[in-house]
Write a protein that holds these residues in place. Structure first.
Motif, short mmCIF file in Angstrom:
data_model
loop_
_atom_site.label_atom_id
_atom_site.label_comp_id
_atom_site.label_asym_id
_atom_site.label_seq_id
_atom_site.Cartn_x
_atom_site.Cartn_y
_atom_site.Cartn_z
N LYS A 122 40.26 33.54 33.23
CA LYS A 122 41.04 33.19 34.43
C LYS A 122 41.53 34.42 35.19
N ALA A 123 41.76 35.51 34.49
CA ALA A 123 42.34 36.68 35.18
C ALA A 123 41.88 37.99 34.55
N ILE A 124 41.91 39.03 35.38
CA ILE A 124 41.64 40.39 34.92
C ILE A 124 42.92 41.20 35.20
N VAL A 125 43.33 42.00 34.20
CA VAL A 125 44.51 42.85 34.38
C VAL A 125 44.10 44.32 34.26
N PRO A 126 43.67 44.94 35.37
CA PRO A 126 43.41 46.37 35.30
C PRO A 126 44.74 47.13 35.22
N VAL A 127 44.78 48.15 34.38
CA VAL A 127 45.96 49.01 34.28
C VAL A 127 45.59 50.34 34.93
N HIS A 128 46.34 50.75 35.93
CA HIS A 128 46.03 52.02 36.61
C HIS A 128 46.66 53.14 35.78
N LEU A 129 45.98 53.49 34.70
CA LEU A 129 46.60 54.33 33.67
C LEU A 129 46.79 55.78 34.11
N PHE A 130 47.94 56.29 33.78
CA PHE A 130 48.33 57.69 34.00
C PHE A 130 48.49 58.04 35.49
N GLY A 131 48.21 57.09 36.39
CA GLY A 131 48.47 57.37 37.81
C GLY A 131 47.28 57.34 38.74
N GLN A 132 46.08 56.99 38.23
CA GLN A 132 44.95 56.81 39.15
C GLN A 132 44.50 55.36 39.10
N ASN A 133 44.07 54.86 40.26
CA ASN A 133 43.65 53.47 40.34
C ASN A 133 42.35 53.24 39.58
N ALA A 134 42.29 52.08 38.95
CA ALA A 134 41.03 51.64 38.33
C ALA A 134 40.01 51.37 39.44
N ASN A 135 38.78 51.13 39.07
CA ASN A 135 37.70 50.88 40.04
C ASN A 135 37.89 49.48 40.65
N MET A 136 38.80 49.40 41.62
CA MET A 136 39.20 48.10 42.17
C MET A 136 38.10 47.44 43.00
N GLN A 137 37.28 48.25 43.63
CA GLN A 137 36.20 47.67 44.44
C GLN A 137 35.29 46.81 43.57
N GLU A 138 34.90 47.34 42.42
CA GLU A 138 34.05 46.62 41.48
C GLU A 138 34.80 45.42 40.88
N ILE A 139 36.05 45.65 40.53
CA ILE A 139 36.82 44.59 39.87
C ILE A 139 37.05 43.42 40.82
N LEU A 140 37.33 43.72 42.08
CA LEU A 140 37.50 42.64 43.06
C LEU A 140 36.18 41.90 43.28
N ALA A 141 35.08 42.64 43.25
CA ALA A 141 33.76 42.00 43.43
C ALA A 141 33.48 41.03 42.27
N ILE A 142 33.79 41.47 41.05
CA ILE A 142 33.58 40.63 39.87
C ILE A 142 34.49 39.39 39.95
N ALA A 143 35.75 39.63 40.35
CA ALA A 143 36.72 38.53 40.43
C ALA A 143 36.26 37.48 41.46
N LYS A 144 35.74 37.96 42.56
CA LYS A 144 35.29 37.05 43.62
C LYS A 144 34.10 36.22 43.14
N GLU A 145 33.18 36.90 42.50
CA GLU A 145 31.97 36.26 41.98
C GLU A 145 32.31 35.15 40.99
N HIS A 146 33.32 35.37 40.15
CA HIS A 146 33.64 34.43 39.08
C HIS A 146 34.94 33.66 39.34
N ASN A 147 35.49 33.80 40.54
CA ASN A 147 36.69 33.07 40.91
C ASN A 147 37.87 33.35 39.96
N LEU A 148 38.18 34.62 39.79
CA LEU A 148 39.25 35.04 38.87
C LEU A 148 40.40 35.68 39.64
N TYR A 149 41.58 35.61 39.05
CA TYR A 149 42.72 36.34 39.60
C TYR A 149 42.70 37.78 39.12
N VAL A 150 43.25 38.67 39.95
CA VAL A 150 43.42 40.07 39.54
C VAL A 150 44.91 40.40 39.60
#
Ligand SMILES: *Cc1c(COP(=O)(O)O)cnc(C)c1O
Length: 371
Positions: A122-150
């Motif tokens: 149902k959801a993905i929880v990326p942690v932007h560890l130590f102060g840099q953002n996770a690869n959000m472009q890819e994660i949003l694409a995956i979430a959209k494809e599978h209808n998941l919350y981020v």
């Protein structure tokens, strides 16, 4: 690891005046200072809604409650992180699905996320560890494809900027459906006690989470949801409202200290310094974390302590090997990047008040002890 005292001395008159104002008005819960800070943070982040809450862990909890996730729903989270991320998933009876991270960035691997998706995800929880953002472009694409919350765990990354390939820029925590942050004193925007906030651009979700944070009560003594009691108090909001004005300067100071470290370790073959993809994300250096090669890490940490230099291991045990989170689905060896990182990472002092003399001393000692 941090020097909150020197930082306080530099802004003492503004902080003291802000706290005094709360004392004079006796509006300790809700009220002016909390509203002011909320509005200023919304402006800073460029997000429609900031919902102040009691701490970062509550922010994550209320986010999951707001999404209406139910026992058995699967939530994907990295195995190399602070425990809070998985804790709230477990507390709500959701099923944590842990995945590996990228060795280079310490952040959740989009490829691993893709492989972990099931019909119950149902959801993905990326942690932007130590102060840099996770690869959000890819994660949003995956979430959209599978209808998941981020739901972004932005507890360590407030102020970091993410740039999409089309040039669009968003602030950390304002990229997915919901973002969560912590104002724990040592965080990049820290108060003088506990505090946290939720970010979202979704009006409906914002209204629901605001109600959940207040006993599920939109109208007094009418309870529409099962809620919690989680508030940012006015004294903390007064502190944060002052410190928010300095956040960009604080970030710049951290980045400057990080650049000094990186330059000083450039020719040290036993140290790998932090890397990030600067075409997509800035790094706000909540931590400056080394990867050590051919070095006895724990011995180095002790030797540094003898020289008066604190160093910390964030984090020594991945989620899937924690005693409380034992799970027959996972065993040692399943997540090689995280399991390698827990053995070789070492974080050096990182804060807004590091001066050149301190940085010189720290880097000379580290270079000497790892030669
Ligand atoms: C600090 C932190 C939290 C929890 O924040 P609290 O305010 O201490 O509850 C959650 N996730 C990460 C990654 C953190 O660094």
């Amino acid at each position: 690891m941090v020097d909150l005292h020197t930082q306080y001395e530099a802004i003492k008159s503004d902080i003291d005046a802000g706290i005094q104002e709360v004392l004079d008005t006796c509006t300790f819960i809700k009220g002016g200072k909390v509203n002011d800070f909320q509005k200023h943070l919304e402006e800073y982040l460029g997000v429609r809604h900031v919902i102040p809450v009691g701490n970062g862990t509550d922010a994550l909890l209320i986010a999951m409650m707001g999404l209406g996730l139910k026992p058995g729903d699967e939530v994907i989270t990295p195995t190399f992180t602070f425990i809070a991320t998985a804790e709230i998933v477990a507390l709500l009876g959701l099923t944590p699905v842990v995945v590996d991270v990228e060795e280079e960035t310490f952040n959740i691997s989009p490829e691993a996320v893709r492989k972990a998706i099931t019909p119950r995800t149902k959801a993905i929880v990326p942690v932007h560890l130590f102060g840099q953002n996770a690869n959000m472009q890819e994660i949003l694409a995956i979430a959209k494809e599978h209808n998941l919350y981020v739901v972004e765990d932005a507890c360590q990354s407030i102020g970091a900027e993410y740039t999409f390939s089309d040039g669009r820029k968003l602030k950390s925590g304002c990229i997915g459906n919901i973002g969560c942050t912590s104002f724990f004193p040592s965080k990049n925007l820290g108060c003088y006690g506990d505090g946290g906030a939720i970010f979202t651009n979704d009006d409906e979700l914002a209204a629901k989470m605001r109600v959940i944070a207040n006993h599920g009560m939109a109208i007094r003594y009418h309870h529409d949801y099962i809620g919690v009691n989680s508030r940012l108090d006015s004294i903390q909001a007064a502190v944060l409202d002052v410190k928010l004005k300095h956040l960009n300067d604080y970030i710049a100071r951290r980045q400057k200290a990080a650049a000094y470290y990186t330059e000083a370790f450039r020719n040290n073959p036993n140290i790998v310094t932090p890397t990030w993809d600067d075409s997509h994300t800035t790094h706000v250096f909540h931590q400056y974390t080394l990867k050590l090669k051919n070095v006895d890490r724990d011995n180095l940490k002790d030797k540094l302590a003898e020289k008066g230099i604190p160093a910390m291991i964030y984090y020594p045990i991945p989620l899937h090997l924690q005693k409380a989170y034992q799970d027959p689905r996972y065993k040692a060896g399943d997540f090689p990047a995280a399991e390698k990182l827990v053995r070789c990472v070492l974080s050096l002092p990182m804060h807004t008040e590091l001066d050149e003399e301190q940085l010189k001393y720290i880097t000379e000692c580290v270079n000497e002890l790892t030669a």
